[in-house]
Design an enzyme around this catalytic site. Structure first.
Site, PDB file in Angstrom:
ATOM      1  N   ASP A 103      -5.688   3.354   4.553  1.00  0.00           N
ATOM      2  CA  ASP A 103      -5.393   2.457   3.537  1.00  0.00           C
ATOM      3  C   ASP A 103      -6.825   1.864   3.125  1.00  0.00           C
ATOM      4  O   ASP A 103      -7.007   1.185   2.203  1.00  0.00           O
ATOM      5  CB  ASP A 103      -4.469   1.539   3.955  1.00  0.00           C
ATOM      6  CG  ASP A 103      -3.032   1.637   3.332  1.00  0.00           C
ATOM      7  OD1 ASP A 103      -2.941   2.438   2.185  1.00  0.00           O
ATOM      8  OD2 ASP A 103      -1.986   1.291   3.996  1.00  0.00           O
TER       9      ASP A 103
ATOM     10  N   GLN B 294       3.404   0.073   5.904  1.00  0.00           N
ATOM     11  CA  GLN B 294       3.556  -0.175   4.499  1.00  0.00           C
ATOM     12  C   GLN B 294       3.760  -1.755   4.598  1.00  0.00           C
ATOM     13  O   GLN B 294       4.484  -2.439   5.125  1.00  0.00           O
ATOM     14  CB  GLN B 294       4.721   0.624   4.091  1.00  0.00           C
ATOM     15  CG  GLN B 294       5.337   0.301   2.590  1.00  0.00           C
ATOM     16  CD  GLN B 294       4.285   1.092   1.622  1.00  0.00           C
ATOM     17  OE1 GLN B 294       3.643   1.997   2.018  1.00  0.00           O
ATOM     18  NE2 GLN B 294       4.190   0.340   0.418  1.00  0.00           N
TER      19      GLN B 294
ATOM     20  N   LYS C  85       5.126   9.139  -0.252  1.00  0.00           N
ATOM     21  CA  LYS C  85       3.805   9.476   0.658  1.00  0.00           C
ATOM     22  C   LYS C  85       4.135  10.540   1.389  1.00  0.00           C
ATOM     23  O   LYS C  85       3.420  11.496   1.967  1.00  0.00           O
ATOM     24  CB  LYS C  85       3.501   8.267   1.471  1.00  0.00           C
ATOM     25  CG  LYS C  85       2.697   7.059   0.628  1.00  0.00           C
ATOM     26  CD  LYS C  85       2.631   5.806   1.282  1.00  0.00           C
ATOM     27  CE  LYS C  85       2.148   4.876   0.403  1.00  0.00           C
ATOM     28  NZ  LYS C  85       1.829   3.445   0.788  1.00  0.00           N
TER      29      LYS C  85
HETATM   30  N1  GUN Z   1       1.879  -1.806  -0.429  1.00  0.00           N
HETATM   31  C1  GUN Z   1       1.687  -1.766  -1.937  1.00  0.00           C
HETATM   32  N2  GUN Z   1       0.667  -0.987  -2.026  1.00  0.00           N
HETATM   33  C2  GUN Z   1       0.401  -0.581  -0.946  1.00  0.00           C
HETATM   34  C3  GUN Z   1      -0.784   0.382  -0.377  1.00  0.00           C
HETATM   35  O1  GUN Z   1      -1.468   0.809  -1.056  1.00  0.00           O
HETATM   36  N3  GUN Z   1      -0.606   0.639   1.114  1.00  0.00           N
HETATM   37  C4  GUN Z   1       0.267  -0.172   2.073  1.00  0.00           C
HETATM   38  N4  GUN Z   1       0.172   0.290   2.980  1.00  0.00           N
HETATM   39  N5  GUN Z   1       1.202  -0.821   1.463  1.00  0.00           N
HETATM   40  C5  GUN Z   1       1.307  -0.986   0.138  1.00  0.00           C
END
Ligand code: GUN
Length: 282
Positions: free
Chosen positions: A118, A95, A51
């Site tokens: 998200d 996350q 990211k």
């Molecule tokens: N953990 C697995 N997929 C995601 C996601 O799309 N966003 C976040 N914040 N955590 C995750």
């Protein structure tokens, strides 16, 4: 059969994001994403790293907060409140998964819906349900982009979503409905899964079981999207589909890796740009 190139489509979207980021920066608003990781789950560390890299490639500023596993919930909530109040921060991403002593629900509710890139806040989920503007969960939003940019028609088609998670299955079903597909959601209690998936013009495989779906589950000529990602004993990656068995029977299919995966991050960048544009009154 089209092998849908998620890597290329994600690169196209990121290039679009970079142009929009540069335009925002020229107007005095540098798009900025805050990424919070609690603990050091190795998979999360890889995702967070990807990211941050994508932000750099899109000229989006990223702020990294790496908190120890034992961080008290109150401390995390206080950090989120600080970032909510900081006008120079446009997106906030925590996350997942979080350590067991921290309530995911509380954390997701604390993120300002306007910075919830998200798309996990109940207000954004509600907006998706009712058809209002809001942030949409990145993986299902990315799948819609893959289908659109590959010329797969959704209007009037039978779409079957296998999996009902809050992150993928449920928002996926709502987005397909928005595109006027006839949508069925299957899950672990579905009585005859094969009988349902056999009717799918568009099949979304998101059950988290390696190579679960072979060609016996697939209607001839279907478009098939693989959301799974699993590491096999030989070190290679595979999805929820038995790709070699399924692919010859499809009109379009996503590979693993290089299908859905890169799209999740591309749509996160897209959501960050949107959040920055909204903050600039655009
Ligand atoms: N953990 C697995 N997929 C995601 C996601 O799309 N966003 C976040 N914040 N955590 C995750």
């Amino acid at each position: 059969m089209i092998r849908i190139d998620g890597k290329q489509i994600a690169a196209d979207i990121k290039a679009e994001c970079r142009e929009q980021a540069d335009a925002l920066t020229a107007r005095g608003v540098t798009p900025c994403l805050a990424v919070i990781q609690v603990g050091n789950d190795p998979a999360s560390t890889v995702y967070v790293g990807n990211k941050k890299k994508a932000c750099a490639a899109c000229n989006i500023k990223s702020l990294a907060y790496e908190l120890p596993e034992e961080t008290p919930e109150a401390e995390l909530l206080a950090l989120i409140e600080t970032l909510n109040a900081d006008a120079s921060v446009h997106g906030i991403l925590v996350q997942l998964p979080l350590p067991r002593h921290i309530s995911e629900k509380k954390v997701l509710k604390t993120i300002s819906p306007l910075k919830d890139v998200d798309g996990f806040h109940e207000q954004n989920v509600g907006a998706l349900v009712t058809g209002s503007d809001g942030f949409v969960s990145c993986t299902p939003a990315g799948i819609i982009e893959l289908l659109k940019r590959s010329g797969v028609q959704m209007d009037g088609k039978n779409a079957v979503v296998c999996g009902r998670s809050n992150i993928v299955g449920k928002p996926m079903a709502l987005l397909l409905l928005r595109e006027n597909a006839t949508v069925t959601v299957c899950h672990s209690h579905t009585a005859d899964l094969r009988a349902v998936t056999k009717q799918a013009d568009i099949l979304i495989a998101a059950i988290g079981k390696p190579k679960f779906f072979n060609s016996s589950y697939v209607k001839e000529g279907a478009a098939v999207i693989d959301v799974g990602i699993h590491r096999m004993e030989n070190g290679k990656l595979c999805g929820d589909l038995d790709y070699d068995d399924v692919a010859p029977h499809t009109s379009a299919i996503t590979p693993v890796p290089g299908g859905v995966g890169p799209m999740t991050i591309a749509m996160l960048m897209h959501n960050c740009i949107r959040a920055a544009q909204l903050s600039a009154g655009e």
